[in-house]
Design a protein around this motif. Structure first.
Motif, PDB file in Angstrom:
ATOM      1  N   GLN A  41     -15.065  -2.370   1.910  1.00 38.19           N
ATOM      2  CA  GLN A  41     -14.667  -1.979   0.557  1.00 38.19           C
ATOM      3  C   GLN A  41     -14.669  -0.464   0.390  1.00 38.19           C
ATOM      4  OE1 GLN A  41     -16.008  -4.101  -2.872  1.00 38.19           O
ATOM      5  NE2 GLN A  41     -16.011  -6.066  -1.819  1.00 38.19           N
ATOM      6  N   SER A  42     -15.480   0.234   1.160  1.00 36.57           N
ATOM      7  CA  SER A  42     -15.495   1.703   1.074  1.00 36.57           C
ATOM      8  C   SER A  42     -14.162   2.317   1.536  1.00 36.57           C
ATOM      9  CB  SER A  42     -16.648   2.270   1.901  1.00 36.57           C
ATOM     10  OG  SER A  42     -16.512   1.912   3.263  1.00 36.57           O
ATOM     11  N   GLU A  43     -13.319   1.543   2.210  1.00 36.05           N
ATOM     12  CA  GLU A  43     -12.014   2.018   2.697  1.00 36.05           C
ATOM     13  C   GLU A  43     -10.854   1.541   1.820  1.00 36.05           C
ATOM     14  OE1 GLU A  43     -11.551   4.139   5.123  1.00 36.05           O
ATOM     15  OE2 GLU A  43     -13.650   4.233   5.739  1.00 36.05           O
ATOM     16  N   GLU A  44     -11.170   1.069   0.620  1.00 34.28           N
ATOM     17  CA  GLU A  44     -10.137   0.543  -0.276  1.00 34.28           C
ATOM     18  C   GLU A  44      -9.043   1.571  -0.575  1.00 34.28           C
ATOM     19  OE1 GLU A  44      -9.698  -1.136  -4.823  1.00 34.28           O
ATOM     20  OE2 GLU A  44     -11.661  -1.229  -3.869  1.00 34.28           O
ATOM     21  N   ALA A  45      -9.427   2.811  -0.811  1.00 35.61           N
ATOM     22  CA  ALA A  45      -8.431   3.860  -1.130  1.00 35.61           C
ATOM     23  C   ALA A  45      -7.493   4.101   0.054  1.00 35.61           C
ATOM     24  CB  ALA A  45      -9.134   5.153  -1.532  1.00 35.61           C
ATOM     25  N   THR A  46      -8.036   4.117   1.261  1.00 33.16           N
ATOM     26  CA  THR A  46      -7.196   4.304   2.451  1.00 33.16           C
ATOM     27  C   THR A  46      -6.239   3.133   2.605  1.00 33.16           C
ATOM     28  OG1 THR A  46      -8.959   5.550   3.536  1.00 33.16           O
ATOM     29  CG2 THR A  46      -7.226   4.661   4.951  1.00 33.16           C
ATOM     30  N   LEU A  47      -6.734   1.925   2.401  1.00 29.00           N
ATOM     31  CA  LEU A  47      -5.886   0.739   2.482  1.00 29.00           C
ATOM     32  C   LEU A  47      -4.757   0.819   1.447  1.00 29.00           C
ATOM     33  CD1 LEU A  47      -5.300  -2.101   3.596  1.00 29.00           C
ATOM     34  CD2 LEU A  47      -6.932  -2.985   1.903  1.00 29.00           C
ATOM     35  N   ALA A  48      -5.083   1.199   0.223  1.00 30.48           N
ATOM     36  CA  ALA A  48      -4.069   1.309  -0.830  1.00 30.48           C
ATOM     37  C   ALA A  48      -3.008   2.355  -0.475  1.00 30.48           C
ATOM     38  CB  ALA A  48      -4.735   1.650  -2.157  1.00 30.48           C
ATOM     39  N   LYS A  49      -3.424   3.484   0.091  1.00 37.51           N
ATOM     40  CA  LYS A  49      -2.466   4.531   0.482  1.00 37.51           C
ATOM     41  C   LYS A  49      -1.540   4.044   1.594  1.00 37.51           C
ATOM     42  CE  LYS A  49      -5.438   8.382  -0.778  1.00 37.51           C
ATOM     43  NZ  LYS A  49      -6.309   9.454  -0.272  1.00 37.51           N
ATOM     44  N   LEU A  50      -2.103   3.330   2.570  1.00 39.64           N
ATOM     45  CA  LEU A  50      -1.287   2.790   3.653  1.00 39.64           C
ATOM     46  C   LEU A  50      -0.257   1.797   3.114  1.00 39.64           C
ATOM     47  CD1 LEU A  50      -3.943   2.142   6.436  1.00 39.64           C
ATOM     48  CD2 LEU A  50      -2.036   3.753   6.545  1.00 39.64           C
ATOM     49  N   CYS A  51      -0.690   0.942   2.226  1.00 41.94           N
ATOM     50  CA  CYS A  51       0.222  -0.045   1.650  1.00 41.94           C
ATOM     51  C   CYS A  51       1.322   0.635   0.846  1.00 41.94           C
ATOM     52  CB  CYS A  51      -0.554  -1.043   0.800  1.00 41.94           C
ATOM     53  SG  CYS A  51      -1.546  -2.174   1.796  1.00 41.94           S
ATOM     54  N   HIS A  52       0.966   1.673   0.112  1.00 42.69           N
ATOM     55  CA  HIS A  52       1.971   2.420  -0.643  1.00 42.69           C
ATOM     56  C   HIS A  52       2.994   3.045   0.313  1.00 42.69           C
ATOM     57  CE1 HIS A  52       3.726   4.771  -3.857  1.00 42.69           C
ATOM     58  NE2 HIS A  52       3.594   5.848  -3.104  1.00 42.69           N
ATOM     59  N   ARG A  53       2.513   3.630   1.395  1.00 46.97           N
ATOM     60  CA  ARG A  53       3.392   4.271   2.379  1.00 46.97           C
ATOM     61  C   ARG A  53       4.379   3.268   2.976  1.00 46.97           C
ATOM     62  NH1 ARG A  53       0.240   6.636   7.135  1.00 46.97           N
ATOM     63  NH2 ARG A  53      -0.731   7.743   5.408  1.00 46.97           N
ATOM     64  N   TYR A  54       3.933   2.034   3.198  1.00 51.77           N
ATOM     65  CA  TYR A  54       4.775   1.006   3.810  1.00 51.77           C
ATOM     66  C   TYR A  54       5.427   0.075   2.782  1.00 51.77           C
ATOM     67  CZ  TYR A  54       3.435   2.395   8.468  1.00 51.77           C
ATOM     68  OH  TYR A  54       3.286   3.097   9.625  1.00 51.77           O
ATOM     69  N   ARG A  55       5.343   0.460   1.519  1.00 52.69           N
ATOM     70  CA  ARG A  55       5.957  -0.299   0.429  1.00 52.69           C
ATOM     71  C   ARG A  55       5.448  -1.734   0.396  1.00 52.69           C
ATOM     72  NH1 ARG A  55      11.565  -0.804   0.702  1.00 52.69           N
ATOM     73  NH2 ARG A  55      11.544  -1.142  -1.519  1.00 52.69           N
ATOM     74  N   ILE A  56       4.148  -1.899   0.595  1.00 58.81           N
ATOM     75  CA  ILE A  56       3.527  -3.221   0.541  1.00 58.81           C
ATOM     76  C   ILE A  56       2.890  -3.390  -0.826  1.00 58.81           C
ATOM     77  CG2 ILE A  56       1.728  -4.704   1.499  1.00 58.81           C
ATOM     78  CD1 ILE A  56       2.193  -3.286   4.192  1.00 58.81           C
ATOM     79  N   ASN A  57       3.317  -4.408  -1.527  1.00 58.04           N
ATOM     80  CA  ASN A  57       2.780  -4.709  -2.845  1.00 58.04           C
ATOM     81  C   ASN A  57       1.523  -5.572  -2.670  1.00 58.04           C
ATOM     82  OD1 ASN A  57       2.652  -4.959  -5.660  1.00 58.04           O
ATOM     83  ND2 ASN A  57       3.790  -6.876  -5.591  1.00 58.04           N
ATOM     84  N   ILE A  58       0.376  -5.069  -3.131  1.00 59.10           N
ATOM     85  CA  ILE A  58      -0.883  -5.810  -3.000  1.00 59.10           C
ATOM     86  C   ILE A  58      -1.184  -6.533  -4.305  1.00 59.10           C
ATOM     87  CG2 ILE A  58      -3.347  -5.707  -2.511  1.00 59.10           C
ATOM     88  CD1 ILE A  58      -2.927  -3.006  -1.219  1.00 59.10           C
ATOM     89  N   LYS A  59      -1.494  -7.814  -4.197  1.00 62.17           N
ATOM     90  CA  LYS A  59      -2.010  -8.586  -5.331  1.00 62.17           C
ATOM     91  C   LYS A  59      -3.519  -8.655  -5.137  1.00 62.17           C
ATOM     92  CE  LYS A  59       2.138 -11.265  -5.945  1.00 62.17           C
ATOM     93  NZ  LYS A  59       2.791 -12.558  -5.792  1.00 62.17           N
ATOM     94  N   TRP A  60      -4.261  -8.038  -6.059  1.00 58.67           N
ATOM     95  CA  TRP A  60      -5.718  -7.980  -5.960  1.00 58.67           C
ATOM     96  C   TRP A  60      -6.349  -9.157  -6.698  1.00 58.67           C
ATOM     97  CZ3 TRP A  60      -8.393  -4.760  -2.902  1.00 58.67           C
ATOM     98  CH2 TRP A  60      -7.722  -3.634  -2.411  1.00 58.67           C
ATOM     99  N   PHE A  61      -7.347  -9.729  -6.082  1.00 58.29           N
ATOM    100  CA  PHE A  61      -8.122 -10.804  -6.678  1.00 58.29           C
ATOM    101  C   PHE A  61      -9.590 -10.414  -6.609  1.00 58.29           C
ATOM    102  CE2 PHE A  61      -4.250 -12.633  -5.026  1.00 58.29           C
ATOM    103  CZ  PHE A  61      -3.801 -13.420  -6.079  1.00 58.29           C
ATOM    104  N   HIS A  62     -10.276 -10.501  -7.724  1.00 63.30           N
ATOM    105  CA  HIS A  62     -11.701 -10.166  -7.779  1.00 63.30           C
ATOM    106  C   HIS A  62     -12.474 -11.449  -8.032  1.00 63.30           C
ATOM    107  CE1 HIS A  62     -10.858  -5.865  -7.815  1.00 63.30           C
ATOM    108  NE2 HIS A  62      -9.820  -6.190  -8.552  1.00 63.30           N
ATOM    109  N   GLN A  63     -13.440 -11.700  -7.159  1.00 67.86           N
ATOM    110  CA  GLN A  63     -14.217 -12.922  -7.250  1.00 67.86           C
ATOM    111  C   GLN A  63     -15.682 -12.586  -7.485  1.00 67.86           C
ATOM    112  OE1 GLN A  63     -13.115 -14.275  -3.307  1.00 67.86           O
ATOM    113  NE2 GLN A  63     -11.625 -15.681  -4.167  1.00 67.86           N
ATOM    114  N   PRO A  64     -16.303 -13.282  -8.421  1.00 71.73           N
ATOM    115  CA  PRO A  64     -17.741 -13.060  -8.609  1.00 71.73           C
ATOM    116  C   PRO A  64     -18.506 -13.673  -7.430  1.00 71.73           C
ATOM    117  CG  PRO A  64     -16.987 -14.840 -10.005  1.00 71.73           C
ATOM    118  CD  PRO A  64     -15.760 -14.262  -9.341  1.00 71.73           C
TER     119      PRO A  64
END
Length: 92
Positions: A54-77
């Motif tokens: 989870q500490s790499e979430e920002a890097t993952l989001a940037k990579l997905c943006h660069r590759y035009r990957i739309n992420i659907k986020w789900f948060h679970q308790p």
């Protein structure tokens, strides 16, 4: 031009890993491996997904943006220990 990829990411409260599901794209996977440290990512063969710290979430989001990957986020308790125990017990 490549079609836009879709991905799903699951974050569970109190856990360290994001479960990241994405269709295979060799360029994206190479970039994922080169931009995330090895200790921060691993392939889950059983669930067919990437586990990303989870500490790499920002890097993952940037990579997905660069590759035009739309992420659907789900948060679970997270499940409290009592709930986990109840789920494990058979129903009478």
């Amino acid at each position: 031009m490549k079609a836009q990829l879709e991905a799903s990411a699951y974050k569970t409260s109190g856990e360290d890993w994001i479960k990241f599901y994405v269709n295979y794209d060799p360029d994206f996977i190479d970039s994922l491996k080169s931009n995330l440290p090895q200790h921060a990512r691993r392939w889950d063969q059983e669930d067919k997904c990437w586990l990303i710290l989870q500490s790499e979430e920002a890097t993952l989001a940037k990579l997905c943006h660069r590759y035009r990957i739309n992420i659907k986020w789900f948060h679970q308790p997270s499940l409290k220990p009592q709930a986990q125990k109840a789920l494990a017990e058979p129903i009478e």
